[in-house]
Design a protein around this motif. Structure first.
Motif, PDB file in Angstrom:
ATOM      1  N   SER A  32      22.811   7.873 -25.612  1.00 45.41           N
ATOM      2  CA  SER A  32      21.919   8.007 -24.458  1.00 45.41           C
ATOM      3  C   SER A  32      22.524   8.945 -23.410  1.00 45.41           C
ATOM      4  O   SER A  32      21.810   9.749 -22.807  1.00 45.41           O
ATOM      5  CB  SER A  32      21.573   6.643 -23.860  1.00 45.41           C
ATOM      6  N   PHE A  47      17.647   3.117 -25.476  1.00 45.58           N
ATOM      7  CA  PHE A  47      17.234   2.396 -26.670  1.00 45.58           C
ATOM      8  C   PHE A  47      16.678   1.022 -26.316  1.00 45.58           C
ATOM      9  O   PHE A  47      17.141   0.361 -25.390  1.00 45.58           O
ATOM     10  CB  PHE A  47      18.436   2.218 -27.605  1.00 45.58           C
ATOM     11  N   TYR A  48      15.679   0.632 -27.078  1.00 43.69           N
ATOM     12  CA  TYR A  48      15.201  -0.747 -27.105  1.00 43.69           C
ATOM     13  C   TYR A  48      15.478  -1.240 -28.510  1.00 43.69           C
ATOM     14  O   TYR A  48      15.192  -0.546 -29.491  1.00 43.69           O
ATOM     15  CB  TYR A  48      13.706  -0.818 -26.798  1.00 43.69           C
ATOM     16  N   CYS A  83       6.727   2.380 -26.679  1.00 49.62           N
ATOM     17  CA  CYS A  83       7.847   1.852 -27.474  1.00 49.62           C
ATOM     18  C   CYS A  83       7.387   0.798 -28.470  1.00 49.62           C
ATOM     19  O   CYS A  83       7.772   0.826 -29.643  1.00 49.62           O
ATOM     20  CB  CYS A  83       8.920   1.273 -26.563  1.00 49.62           C
ATOM     21  N   ALA A  86       5.512   2.455 -31.313  1.00 50.93           N
ATOM     22  CA  ALA A  86       6.417   3.136 -32.252  1.00 50.93           C
ATOM     23  C   ALA A  86       7.079   2.126 -33.183  1.00 50.93           C
ATOM     24  O   ALA A  86       7.191   2.359 -34.389  1.00 50.93           O
ATOM     25  CB  ALA A  86       7.476   3.929 -31.494  1.00 50.93           C
ATOM     26  N   THR A  92       7.051   7.913 -35.054  1.00 48.84           N
ATOM     27  CA  THR A  92       7.370   8.610 -33.817  1.00 48.84           C
ATOM     28  C   THR A  92       6.121   8.774 -32.970  1.00 48.84           C
ATOM     29  O   THR A  92       5.060   9.108 -33.482  1.00 48.84           O
ATOM     30  CB  THR A  92       7.989   9.993 -34.114  1.00 48.84           C
ATOM     31  N   GLN A  93       6.279   8.512 -31.675  1.00 47.81           N
ATOM     32  CA  GLN A  93       5.191   8.674 -30.712  1.00 47.81           C
ATOM     33  C   GLN A  93       5.545   9.813 -29.772  1.00 47.81           C
ATOM     34  O   GLN A  93       6.585   9.777 -29.104  1.00 47.81           O
ATOM     35  CB  GLN A  93       4.988   7.385 -29.905  1.00 47.81           C
ATOM     36  N   GLU A 114       6.452  11.130 -22.691  1.00 48.90           N
ATOM     37  CA  GLU A 114       7.427  10.280 -23.385  1.00 48.90           C
ATOM     38  C   GLU A 114       7.459  10.620 -24.869  1.00 48.90           C
ATOM     39  O   GLU A 114       6.456  11.013 -25.450  1.00 48.90           O
ATOM     40  CB  GLU A 114       7.000   8.816 -23.190  1.00 48.90           C
ATOM     41  N   VAL A 116       9.161   8.660 -28.401  1.00 49.40           N
ATOM     42  CA  VAL A 116       9.838   7.466 -28.903  1.00 49.40           C
ATOM     43  C   VAL A 116       9.980   7.594 -30.416  1.00 49.40           C
ATOM     44  O   VAL A 116       9.005   7.881 -31.116  1.00 49.40           O
ATOM     45  CB  VAL A 116       9.046   6.180 -28.543  1.00 49.40           C
ATOM     46  N   VAL A 128      14.216   1.420 -31.138  1.00 50.25           N
ATOM     47  CA  VAL A 128      13.610   2.718 -30.890  1.00 50.25           C
ATOM     48  C   VAL A 128      14.457   3.492 -29.890  1.00 50.25           C
ATOM     49  O   VAL A 128      15.095   2.908 -29.017  1.00 50.25           O
ATOM     50  CB  VAL A 128      12.157   2.617 -30.348  1.00 50.25           C
ATOM     51  N   ASP A 130      13.983   5.965 -26.845  1.00 52.10           N
ATOM     52  CA  ASP A 130      12.932   6.236 -25.870  1.00 52.10           C
ATOM     53  C   ASP A 130      13.426   7.269 -24.873  1.00 52.10           C
ATOM     54  O   ASP A 130      14.505   7.092 -24.298  1.00 52.10           O
ATOM     55  CB  ASP A 130      12.566   4.929 -25.151  1.00 52.10           C
ATOM     56  N   ASP A 132      11.973   9.580 -21.525  1.00 52.77           N
ATOM     57  CA  ASP A 132      10.885   9.786 -20.562  1.00 52.77           C
ATOM     58  C   ASP A 132      11.151  11.038 -19.732  1.00 52.77           C
ATOM     59  O   ASP A 132      12.304  11.388 -19.485  1.00 52.77           O
ATOM     60  CB  ASP A 132      10.786   8.607 -19.591  1.00 52.77           C
TER      61      ASP A 132
END
Length: 163
Positions: A32, A47-48, A83, A86, A92-93, A114, A116, A128, A130, A132
């Motif tokens: 990140s 990340f989530y 998220c 996705a 992938t979004q 965004e 994701v 995922v 993420d 933004d």
């Protein structure tokens, strides 16, 4: 105008960083940080991760993981927001305007676009990536492909302990 990101260089950086310790926590933390540093006009990168205790529930959830940026949403149900979509669709979004995305979750009102990318272990979604941006239409197909290759590198170098 944004300078195109050298995703191949980012892949090499994260692979080198993972050699020191391939546990998911330091790798995702460094990932990140690398992304926030390398990408122009982004306000959140992180990340989530799938909450394993909720995986077998009717609606599994993502839980906030390592990130760089402002305070973020802590839990996101599969299928909700970019998220959650996705993760649920394992796809992938790439969203040019988050306010036009049905069910968007506004953790930071300044975010306008965004991207994701699902993260896998053992063939299943474990989280995922993420990212933004405060700009509309910030991310391109080039970014989506580059971030997908970055995530594949993460998948190959992380030790998840159990997945």
């Amino acid at each position: 105008m944004d300078i195109p990101v050298d995703y191949e260089l980012l892949v090499r950086q994260i692979e080198a960083l993972a050699q020191a310790d391939n546990h998911w926590l330091p790798v995702l933390s460094n990932a990140s940080a690398c992304l926030l540093e390398a990408m122009d006009n982004i306000n959140w990168a992180g990340f989530y991760l799938v909450d394993e205790s909720a995986r077998d529930q009717k609606t599994p959830e993502l839980r906030l993981g390592p990130f760089q940026g402002k305070v973020a949403c802590v839990r996101i149900p599969f299928g909700r927001g970019v998220c959650g979509t996705a993760a649920a669709e394992d796809k992938t979004q790439l969203v040019s305007d988050v306010h036009a995305f049905s069910g968007h979750i506004a953790c930071d009102a300044a975010s306008r676009s965004e991207v994701v990318v699902p993260l896998h272990c053992g063939g299943r979604v474990v989280g995922v990536l993420d990212i933004d941006s405060p700009l509309l239409d910030r991310f391109s197909a080039y970014d989506a492909r580059g971030l997908e290759s970055f995530v594949r590198a993460l998948e190959n170098c992380i030790c998840w302990n159990a997945c």
